[in-house]
Design a protein around this motif. Structure first.
Motif, PDB file in Angstrom:
ATOM      1  N   LEU A   1       0.818  -1.215   0.000  1.00  0.00           N
ATOM      2  CA  LEU A   1       0.000   0.000   0.000  1.00  0.00           C
ATOM      3  C   LEU A   1       0.847   1.258   0.000  1.00  0.00           C
ATOM      4  O   LEU A   1       1.996   1.235   0.438  1.00  0.00           O
ATOM      5  CB  LEU A   1      -0.855   0.030   1.272  1.00  0.00           C
ATOM      6  N   ARG A   2       0.215   2.335  -0.408  1.00  0.00           N
ATOM      7  CA  ARG A   2       0.865   3.626  -0.205  1.00  0.00           C
ATOM      8  C   ARG A   2       0.746   4.025   1.256  1.00  0.00           C
ATOM      9  O   ARG A   2       1.695   4.439   1.884  1.00  0.00           O
ATOM     10  CB  ARG A   2       0.189   4.700  -1.070  1.00  0.00           C
ATOM     11  N   GLY A   3      -0.458   3.899   1.809  1.00  0.00           N
ATOM     12  CA  GLY A   3      -0.699   4.316   3.187  1.00  0.00           C
ATOM     13  C   GLY A   3      -1.119   5.764   3.272  1.00  0.00           C
ATOM     14  O   GLY A   3      -1.024   6.522   2.302  1.00  0.00           O
ATOM     15  N   ASP A   4      -1.638   6.118   4.422  1.00  0.00           N
ATOM     16  CA  ASP A   4      -2.008   7.515   4.725  1.00  0.00           C
ATOM     17  C   ASP A   4      -1.302   7.872   6.003  1.00  0.00           C
ATOM     18  O   ASP A   4      -1.537   7.222   7.026  1.00  0.00           O
ATOM     19  CB  ASP A   4      -3.523   7.626   4.971  1.00  0.00           C
ATOM     20  N   LEU A   5      -0.485   8.901   5.973  1.00  0.00           N
ATOM     21  CA  LEU A   5       0.177   9.306   7.219  1.00  0.00           C
ATOM     22  C   LEU A   5      -0.868   9.890   8.160  1.00  0.00           C
ATOM     23  O   LEU A   5      -1.737  10.657   7.728  1.00  0.00           O
ATOM     24  CB  LEU A   5       1.250  10.358   6.929  1.00  0.00           C
ATOM     25  N   PRO A   6      -0.809   9.535   9.455  1.00  0.00           N
ATOM     26  CA  PRO A   6      -1.752  10.129  10.408  1.00  0.00           C
ATOM     27  C   PRO A   6      -1.593  11.643  10.416  1.00  0.00           C
ATOM     28  O   PRO A   6      -0.481  12.147  10.212  1.00  0.00           O
ATOM     29  CB  PRO A   6      -1.318   9.544  11.757  1.00  0.00           C
ATOM     30  N   SER A   7      -2.693  12.381  10.635  1.00  0.00           N
ATOM     31  CA  SER A   7      -2.570  13.836  10.642  1.00  0.00           C
ATOM     32  C   SER A   7      -1.595  14.219  11.754  1.00  0.00           C
ATOM     33  O   SER A   7      -1.539  13.568  12.801  1.00  0.00           O
ATOM     34  CB  SER A   7      -3.927  14.493  10.870  1.00  0.00           C
ATOM     35  N   GLY A   8      -0.809  15.237  11.480  1.00  0.00           N
ATOM     36  CA  GLY A   8       0.185  15.646  12.466  1.00  0.00           C
ATOM     37  C   GLY A   8       1.567  15.117  12.134  1.00  0.00           C
ATOM     38  O   GLY A   8       2.558  15.547  12.684  1.00  0.00           O
ATOM     39  N   MET A   9       1.621  14.133  11.202  1.00  0.00           N
ATOM     40  CA  MET A   9       2.942  13.613  10.834  1.00  0.00           C
ATOM     41  C   MET A   9       3.519  14.340   9.619  1.00  0.00           C
ATOM     42  O   MET A   9       4.515  13.925   9.038  1.00  0.00           O
ATOM     43  CB  MET A   9       2.884  12.106  10.563  1.00  0.00           C
ATOM     44  N   GLY A  10       2.825  15.403   9.185  1.00  0.00           N
ATOM     45  CA  GLY A  10       3.365  16.223   8.110  1.00  0.00           C
ATOM     46  C   GLY A  10       3.153  15.596   6.748  1.00  0.00           C
ATOM     47  O   GLY A  10       2.373  14.668   6.588  1.00  0.00           O
TER      48      GLY A  10
END
Ligand code: FAD
Length: 283
Positions: free
Chosen positions: A101-110
């Motif tokens: 997967l590409r993934g989604d960085l959690p908000s706050g991780m820039g």
């Protein structure tokens, strides 16, 4: 009607933060293992936030619960070296399937860091590092990925990712079988024969489902939404209605040629098993 086991059935878990949660996950997995799924999978927090927990959970499910288990692996936020190390750990542990997967960085991780930007690059990377060792699963979005510019671009991106070396795909969940059939038809017309297994989300909690569906772009049809809203806090009615809606959709999917079902269990056995039993799936 009993479905032949030429279909592919799998259950997905997420790694937990607490020991109690982990014990519950393992108990759930043992219960689901009795149904002899083709595989389990375990999610990965983009940016490596669940790196060790995913690894340990995968190794325990595979080694102790004895169901072949596929780690999810996402590329945003991880360096090639970090990905390489994980791939080698899994390969050396005898893991044979991976969800790329590409993934989604959690908000706050820039903003997304990492050397690989899209899942097609991760698929290429896994192939270049480990050849044909892994069966590679990729994600598919019959209702379109929420960040995609339009459906056609998203379709072209899916086709590129499949051609990069994927063996099969699992879809984002949806509540409308027609969008799945349309997506598969369009993919086939573009010359890609990769099996595409519907991801199934049992309905157990309306407010959580509504929030999550908004974020991932899954549409809850108005007639389903209105009915669920009308039940308020009546969990039994939500479960009963949800079970009926999802079971009927799964029946339609399998009858229409879907190659299997992948259940998003949210670490609970009963909602998926209720659907399994309604479909009279064999063990
Ligand atoms: P991609 O295929 O890279 O697509 C992402 C977006 O970029 C799409 O809009 C696409 O159209 C576009 N795109 C793709 N390739 C290119 C390209 N080469 N150039 C330009 N644009 C492009 N998330 C997690 O963090 N951890 C998990 O464990 C996890 N498991 C999942 C399991 C399944 C079955 C599914 C369906 C999703 C899962 N997700 C997980 C969520 C997923 O990471 C997000 O939906 C993410 O936003 C996209 O991941 P992808 O692999 O589909 O990305």
């Amino acid at each position: 009607m009993s479905q032949p086991r030429s279909h592919n059935f799998s259950f997905e878990f997420f790694p937990t933060k607490t020991d109690a949660g982990h014990e519950k996950l393992i108990a759930t997995a043992r219960r689901l293992a009795e149904y002899q799924p083709d595989f389990f999978s375990c999610t990965y927090g983009a940016g490596g936030s669940t790196r060790d927990r995913t690894l340990n959970t995968v190794l325990q499910l595979d080694g102790e619960v004895k169901v072949p288990t596929a780690p999810h692996l996402s590329c945003v936020g991880d360096s090639k070296q970090e990905l390489r190390e994980l791939l080698n750990l899994y390969k050396n542990a005898g893991i044979k399937r991976i969800v790329a997967l590409r993934g989604d960085l959690p908000s706050g991780m820039g903003m997304a860091s990492g050397e690989l930007r899209y899942a097609n690059e991760l698929v290429e990377f896994i192939r270049s590092e480990t050849g044909d060792h892994f069966h590679i699963e990729i994600a598919a979005y019959p209702e379109m990925h929420p960040q995609a510019r339009n459906f056609e671009t998203d379709l072209a991106n899916f086709v590129r990712k499949a051609k990069a070396g994927a063996d099969s795909a699992i879809t984002q969940y949806f509540f409308n079988a027609d969008c799945y059939f349309y997506f598969v038809e369009r993919v086939r017309k573009l010359g890609v024969e990769t099996p595409i297994v519907p991801g199934i989300m049992p309905i157990t909690n309306y407010s959580k489902l509504a929030r999550f569906s908004d974020a991932c772009g899954a549409e809850i049809p108005r007639w389903v939404r209105k009915q669920l809203e009308s039940y308020g806090d009546d969990a039994d009615s939500i479960h009963a209605f949800g079970e009926q809606v999802i079971s009927e959709m799964c029946e339609k999917l399998l009858a229409g040629g879907a190659p299997g079902l992948h259940f998003y269990t949210l670490n609970q056995a009963e909602p998926s098993l209720a659907i399994w039993d309604n479909l009279k799936l064999t063990r």
